[in-house]
Design a protein around this motif. Structure first.
Motif, PDB file in Angstrom:
ATOM      1  N   TYR A 127      35.979  19.905 -19.798  1.00 54.27           N
ATOM      2  CA  TYR A 127      35.556  19.520 -21.137  1.00 54.27           C
ATOM      3  C   TYR A 127      35.603  20.703 -22.099  1.00 54.27           C
ATOM      4  CZ  TYR A 127      31.157  21.454 -19.379  1.00 54.27           C
ATOM      5  OH  TYR A 127      30.203  22.264 -18.833  1.00 54.27           O
ATOM      6  N   ILE A 128      35.512  20.364 -23.369  1.00 52.17           N
ATOM      7  CA  ILE A 128      35.460  21.364 -24.432  1.00 52.17           C
ATOM      8  C   ILE A 128      34.085  21.272 -25.078  1.00 52.17           C
ATOM      9  CG2 ILE A 128      36.417  22.092 -26.647  1.00 52.17           C
ATOM     10  CD1 ILE A 128      39.056  20.778 -25.760  1.00 52.17           C
ATOM     11  N   GLY A 129      33.333  22.342 -24.999  1.00 51.05           N
ATOM     12  CA  GLY A 129      32.011  22.371 -25.635  1.00 51.05           C
ATOM     13  C   GLY A 129      30.949  21.636 -24.847  1.00 51.05           C
ATOM     14  N   ILE A 130      30.925  20.301 -24.944  1.00 51.91           N
ATOM     15  CA  ILE A 130      29.944  19.520 -24.197  1.00 51.91           C
ATOM     16  C   ILE A 130      30.681  18.526 -23.297  1.00 51.91           C
ATOM     17  CG2 ILE A 130      28.102  19.763 -25.918  1.00 51.91           C
ATOM     18  CD1 ILE A 130      28.746  16.927 -26.871  1.00 51.91           C
ATOM     19  N   SER A 131      30.040  18.165 -22.228  1.00 50.14           N
ATOM     20  CA  SER A 131      30.650  17.318 -21.208  1.00 50.14           C
ATOM     21  C   SER A 131      31.101  15.960 -21.730  1.00 50.14           C
ATOM     22  CB  SER A 131      29.669  17.143 -20.053  1.00 50.14           C
ATOM     23  OG  SER A 131      30.166  16.272 -19.089  1.00 50.14           O
ATOM     24  N   LEU A 132      30.510  15.517 -22.827  1.00 48.50           N
ATOM     25  CA  LEU A 132      30.868  14.228 -23.407  1.00 48.50           C
ATOM     26  C   LEU A 132      32.346  14.181 -23.808  1.00 48.50           C
ATOM     27  CD1 LEU A 132      29.837  11.476 -24.471  1.00 48.50           C
ATOM     28  CD2 LEU A 132      29.305  12.627 -26.621  1.00 48.50           C
ATOM     29  N   PHE A 133      32.863  15.325 -24.250  1.00 47.68           N
ATOM     30  CA  PHE A 133      34.259  15.410 -24.690  1.00 47.68           C
ATOM     31  C   PHE A 133      35.105  16.027 -23.583  1.00 47.68           C
ATOM     32  CE2 PHE A 133      31.668  15.932 -28.593  1.00 47.68           C
ATOM     33  CZ  PHE A 133      31.973  14.706 -29.164  1.00 47.68           C
TER      34      PHE A 133
ATOM     35  N   ASP B  50      35.921  24.372 -19.904  1.00 46.45           N
ATOM     36  CA  ASP B  50      34.651  24.412 -19.197  1.00 46.45           C
ATOM     37  C   ASP B  50      34.696  23.296 -18.170  1.00 46.45           C
ATOM     38  OD1 ASP B  50      33.603  26.459 -20.793  1.00 46.45           O
ATOM     39  OD2 ASP B  50      32.906  25.034 -22.295  1.00 46.45           O
ATOM     40  N   CYS B  51      33.927  23.439 -17.101  1.00 45.37           N
ATOM     41  CA  CYS B  51      34.041  22.452 -16.032  1.00 45.37           C
ATOM     42  C   CYS B  51      32.761  22.368 -15.217  1.00 45.37           C
ATOM     43  CB  CYS B  51      35.211  22.853 -15.129  1.00 45.37           C
ATOM     44  SG  CYS B  51      35.678  21.625 -13.918  1.00 45.37           S
ATOM     45  N   LYS B  52      32.532  21.183 -14.684  1.00 43.28           N
ATOM     46  CA  LYS B  52      31.464  20.972 -13.709  1.00 43.28           C
ATOM     47  C   LYS B  52      32.009  20.064 -12.615  1.00 43.28           C
ATOM     48  CE  LYS B  52      29.157  17.160 -16.086  1.00 43.28           C
ATOM     49  NZ  LYS B  52      27.875  16.683 -16.606  1.00 43.28           N
ATOM     50  N   MET B  53      31.432  20.162 -11.439  1.00 43.83           N
ATOM     51  CA  MET B  53      31.899  19.383 -10.290  1.00 43.83           C
ATOM     52  C   MET B  53      30.703  18.818  -9.546  1.00 43.83           C
ATOM     53  SD  MET B  53      34.815  21.934  -8.649  1.00 43.83           S
ATOM     54  CE  MET B  53      33.616  23.020  -7.881  1.00 43.83           C
ATOM     55  N   SER B  54      30.961  17.722  -8.836  1.00 42.65           N
ATOM     56  CA  SER B  54      29.967  17.186  -7.912  1.00 42.65           C
ATOM     57  C   SER B  54      30.703  16.574  -6.730  1.00 42.65           C
ATOM     58  CB  SER B  54      29.064  16.157  -8.595  1.00 42.65           C
ATOM     59  OG  SER B  54      29.822  15.077  -9.083  1.00 42.65           O
ATOM     60  N   LEU B  55      30.059  16.600  -5.596  1.00 46.76           N
ATOM     61  CA  LEU B  55      30.658  16.122  -4.358  1.00 46.76           C
ATOM     62  C   LEU B  55      29.998  14.817  -3.956  1.00 46.76           C
ATOM     63  CD1 LEU B  55      32.715  16.927  -2.155  1.00 46.76           C
ATOM     64  CD2 LEU B  55      30.840  18.037  -0.955  1.00 46.76           C
TER      65      LEU B  55
ATOM     66  N   SER C  36      28.802  25.443 -14.772  1.00 48.72           N
ATOM     67  CA  SER C  36      29.151  26.689 -15.460  1.00 48.72           C
ATOM     68  C   SER C  36      30.473  27.275 -15.007  1.00 48.72           C
ATOM     69  CB  SER C  36      28.035  27.727 -15.280  1.00 48.72           C
ATOM     70  OG  SER C  36      26.809  27.215 -15.728  1.00 48.72           O
ATOM     71  N   GLY C  37      31.365  26.438 -14.518  1.00 50.70           N
ATOM     72  CA  GLY C  37      32.669  26.913 -14.086  1.00 50.70           C
ATOM     73  C   GLY C  37      33.737  26.692 -15.138  1.00 50.70           C
ATOM     74  N   ARG C  38      34.951  27.060 -14.790  1.00 47.25           N
ATOM     75  CA  ARG C  38      36.106  26.878 -15.666  1.00 47.25           C
ATOM     76  C   ARG C  38      37.236  26.304 -14.820  1.00 47.25           C
ATOM     77  NH1 ARG C  38      35.904  27.746 -20.881  1.00 47.25           N
ATOM     78  NH2 ARG C  38      37.620  29.168 -21.069  1.00 47.25           N
ATOM     79  N   ILE C  39      38.088  25.508 -15.463  1.00 52.83           N
ATOM     80  CA  ILE C  39      39.265  24.962 -14.788  1.00 52.83           C
ATOM     81  C   ILE C  39      40.492  25.277 -15.636  1.00 52.83           C
ATOM     82  CG2 ILE C  39      38.946  22.666 -15.815  1.00 52.83           C
ATOM     83  CD1 ILE C  39      40.154  21.545 -13.141  1.00 52.83           C
TER      84      ILE C  39
END
Length: 138
Positions: free
Chosen positions: A122-128, A107-112, A94-97
């Protein structure tokens, strides 16, 4: 004496357990190289959310690609590039970059994964979207 020792042992165990439960989310905090190694990004925590700002850039410059006219004159150094991530079950969502190269925010998501921070904008959904990797600086 045994009761005091047992009480201290139990309190210490509870404290360690509480720290262990809080710690995984905070493992993301620290200093990272940008994917092109032309900037250093500091990931930090404010309240219950995670943010990232540029703390060093190879080529100091203005944020001239920003669509907001009043922000075009600010320096890229110090910009909050990653905003408002919440930790949930091993990932930061639920972040932004903000991309200063294009002036766009995604929109953005991260993992370590060890010393690699996987960042997907991404725009809209993570697939894109596009994934970049930030290397932790030790």
């Amino acid at each position: 004496m045994k009761k005091i020792f047992l009480l201290i042992l139990i309190m210490g165990s509870l404290r360690l357990f509480a720290q262990t439960n809080q710690q995984p989310a905070d493992l993301v905090t620290g200093l990272y190289w940008s994917p092109k190694k032309d900037a250093k990004i500091q990931i930090y925590k404010k309240g219950d959310h995670y943010f990232g700002r540029s703390v060093w850039v190879a080529s100091p410059r203005k944020d001239n690609k920003n669509p907001n006219e009043t922000l075009k004159t600010r320096e890229v150094l110090g910009i909050e590039l990653l905003t408002d991530f919440s930790y949930d079950n091993g990932s930061y969502n639920s972040g932004r970059i903000y991309d200063p190269e294009s002036g766009k925010t995604y929109d953005c998501k991260m993992s370590l994964n060890g010393d690699l921070l996987k960042v997907r904008g991404y725009i809209g959904i993570s697939l894109f979207g596009r994934t970049e990797y930030f290397q932790r600086i030790k």
